[in-house]
Design a protein around this motif. Structure first.
Motif, mmCIF file in Angstrom:
data_model
loop_
_atom_site.group_PDB
_atom_site.id
_atom_site.type_symbol
_atom_site.label_atom_id
_atom_site.label_comp_id
_atom_site.label_asym_id
_atom_site.label_seq_id
_atom_site.Cartn_x
_atom_site.Cartn_y
_atom_site.Cartn_z
ATOM 1 N N LEU A 131 -2.056 3.343 -7.934
ATOM 2 C CA LEU A 131 -1.731 3.186 -6.512
ATOM 3 C C LEU A 131 -0.829 4.314 -6.026
ATOM 4 C CD1 LEU A 131 -1.581 0.758 -4.090
ATOM 5 C CD2 LEU A 131 0.780 1.190 -4.696
ATOM 6 N N LEU A 132 0.215 4.626 -6.780
ATOM 7 C CA LEU A 132 1.120 5.699 -6.386
ATOM 8 C C LEU A 132 0.391 7.040 -6.324
ATOM 9 C CD1 LEU A 132 4.302 4.751 -8.419
ATOM 10 C CD2 LEU A 132 3.976 4.552 -5.946
ATOM 11 N N ALA A 133 -0.509 7.281 -7.267
ATOM 12 C CA ALA A 133 -1.257 8.531 -7.278
ATOM 13 C C ALA A 133 -2.149 8.650 -6.054
ATOM 14 C CB ALA A 133 -2.099 8.621 -8.550
ATOM 15 N N VAL A 134 -2.866 7.576 -5.741
ATOM 16 C CA VAL A 134 -3.794 7.607 -4.610
ATOM 17 C C VAL A 134 -3.047 7.704 -3.286
ATOM 18 C CG1 VAL A 134 -5.464 6.196 -3.346
ATOM 19 C CG2 VAL A 134 -5.670 6.440 -5.806
ATOM 20 N N ARG A 135 -1.987 6.937 -3.148
ATOM 21 C CA ARG A 135 -1.271 6.906 -1.862
ATOM 22 C C ARG A 135 -0.425 8.165 -1.615
ATOM 23 N NH1 ARG A 135 -4.908 3.996 -0.700
ATOM 24 N NH2 ARG A 135 -4.818 1.768 -0.976
ATOM 25 N N CYS A 136 -0.014 8.832 -2.676
ATOM 26 C CA CYS A 136 0.806 10.033 -2.495
ATOM 27 C C CYS A 136 -0.036 11.289 -2.283
ATOM 28 C CB CYS A 136 1.743 10.221 -3.686
ATOM 29 S SG CYS A 136 3.015 8.956 -3.765
ATOM 30 N N ASP A 137 -1.313 11.255 -2.638
ATOM 31 C CA ASP A 137 -2.201 12.385 -2.416
ATOM 32 C C ASP A 137 -2.915 12.177 -1.083
ATOM 33 O OD1 ASP A 137 -3.553 14.831 -3.705
ATOM 34 O OD2 ASP A 137 -5.245 13.611 -3.035
ATOM 35 N N GLY A 153 1.068 -3.176 -6.089
ATOM 36 C CA GLY A 153 2.285 -3.250 -5.292
ATOM 37 C C GLY A 153 2.142 -2.444 -4.014
ATOM 38 N N THR A 154 3.262 -1.948 -3.528
ATOM 39 C CA THR A 154 3.267 -1.140 -2.313
ATOM 40 C C THR A 154 3.982 0.170 -2.580
ATOM 41 O OG1 THR A 154 5.332 -2.117 -1.542
ATOM 42 C CG2 THR A 154 3.288 -3.164 -0.795
ATOM 43 N N VAL A 155 3.752 1.129 -1.716
ATOM 44 C CA VAL A 155 4.416 2.420 -1.840
ATOM 45 C C VAL A 155 5.834 2.267 -1.301
ATOM 46 C CG1 VAL A 155 4.365 4.829 -1.127
ATOM 47 C CG2 VAL A 155 2.237 3.628 -1.582
ATOM 48 N N PRO A 156 6.839 2.697 -2.064
ATOM 49 C CA PRO A 156 8.212 2.549 -1.579
ATOM 50 C C PRO A 156 8.456 3.409 -0.343
ATOM 51 C CG PRO A 156 8.160 3.806 -3.618
ATOM 52 C CD PRO A 156 6.775 3.327 -3.365
ATOM 53 N N CYS A 157 8.915 2.757 0.716
ATOM 54 C CA CYS A 157 9.186 3.476 1.950
ATOM 55 C C CYS A 157 10.257 2.711 2.734
ATOM 56 C CB CYS A 157 7.916 3.598 2.792
ATOM 57 S SG CYS A 157 8.195 4.407 4.368
ATOM 58 N N ILE A 158 11.338 3.370 3.043
ATOM 59 C CA ILE A 158 12.388 2.761 3.872
ATOM 60 C C ILE A 158 12.377 3.492 5.195
ATOM 61 C CG2 ILE A 158 14.848 2.288 4.095
ATOM 62 C CD1 ILE A 158 15.022 2.381 1.039
ATOM 63 N N HIS A 159 12.229 2.712 6.257
ATOM 64 C CA HIS A 159 12.181 3.298 7.591
ATOM 65 C C HIS A 159 13.499 4.000 7.886
ATOM 66 C CE1 HIS A 159 11.491 3.725 11.894
ATOM 67 N NE2 HIS A 159 10.215 3.503 11.621
#
Length: 165
Positions: A131-137, A153-159
């Motif tokens: 997931l991290l690989a796909v979402r970060c590319d 899970g989800t990609v870590p992101c804090i607004h």
């Protein structure tokens, strides 16, 4: 109508974003060229390091994957394409091209997932790393934006509004 390698090439160019399309075209074309070269006369290495050609009737059996120098099973993907009724007939080189594109995409995802696992000091790739690989590319994300990865899970992101100043 027959599904040809040119049809698959056009579809891949239209469906894949940016550099993924360019590299998958290259990998597909290389695999088809290797397959075509291995399907003709085959060169055999002799004991005294000379290369000789054998007639087509006396050569050793090679799988389609071996001819195209691919790891993915060309024969199985051919069966899936034929059973799927995507076209009335499926050309051999179109199957090789599809297999090469799939293998390239899988190698790309696994390379990035392996890097994510290494960053997390893990030796095994788990769904979270994929997931991290796909979402970060950026390109893989646009290709797989509607794909759900179980246990990812989800990609870590804090607004930025929530961060202290």
């Amino acid at each position: 109508t027959t599904l040809t390698a040119r049809d698959v090439q056009t579809a891949a160019a239209l469906c894949l974003p940016g550099e993924l399309a360019k590299h998958s075209m290259s990998e597909g074309t290389k695999a088809v060229n290797k397959y075509d070269a291995a399907s003709g006369k085959q060169n055999v290495q002799t004991d005294d390091d000379r290369t000789t050609s054998t007639p087509a009737g006396k050569r050793k059996h090679m799988s389609q994957s071996q001819r195209a120098k691919l790891q993915f099973p060309v024969g199985r993907i051919a069966r899936y394409l034929k059973e799927g009724d995507y076209a009335a007939a499926v050309g051999k080189t179109s199957v090789v091209f599809v297999t090469a594109v799939l293998e390239y995409l899988m190698a790309e995802i696994l390379e990035l997932a392996g890097n994510a696992a290494k960053d997390n000091k893990k030796s095994r790739i788990i769904p979270r790393h994929i997931l991290l690989a796909v979402r970060c590319d950026e390109e893989l994300h646009t290709l797989l934006k509607l794909v759900f990865i179980p246990s990812g899970g989800t990609v870590p992101c804090i607004h930025p509004v929530l961060l202290r100043k």
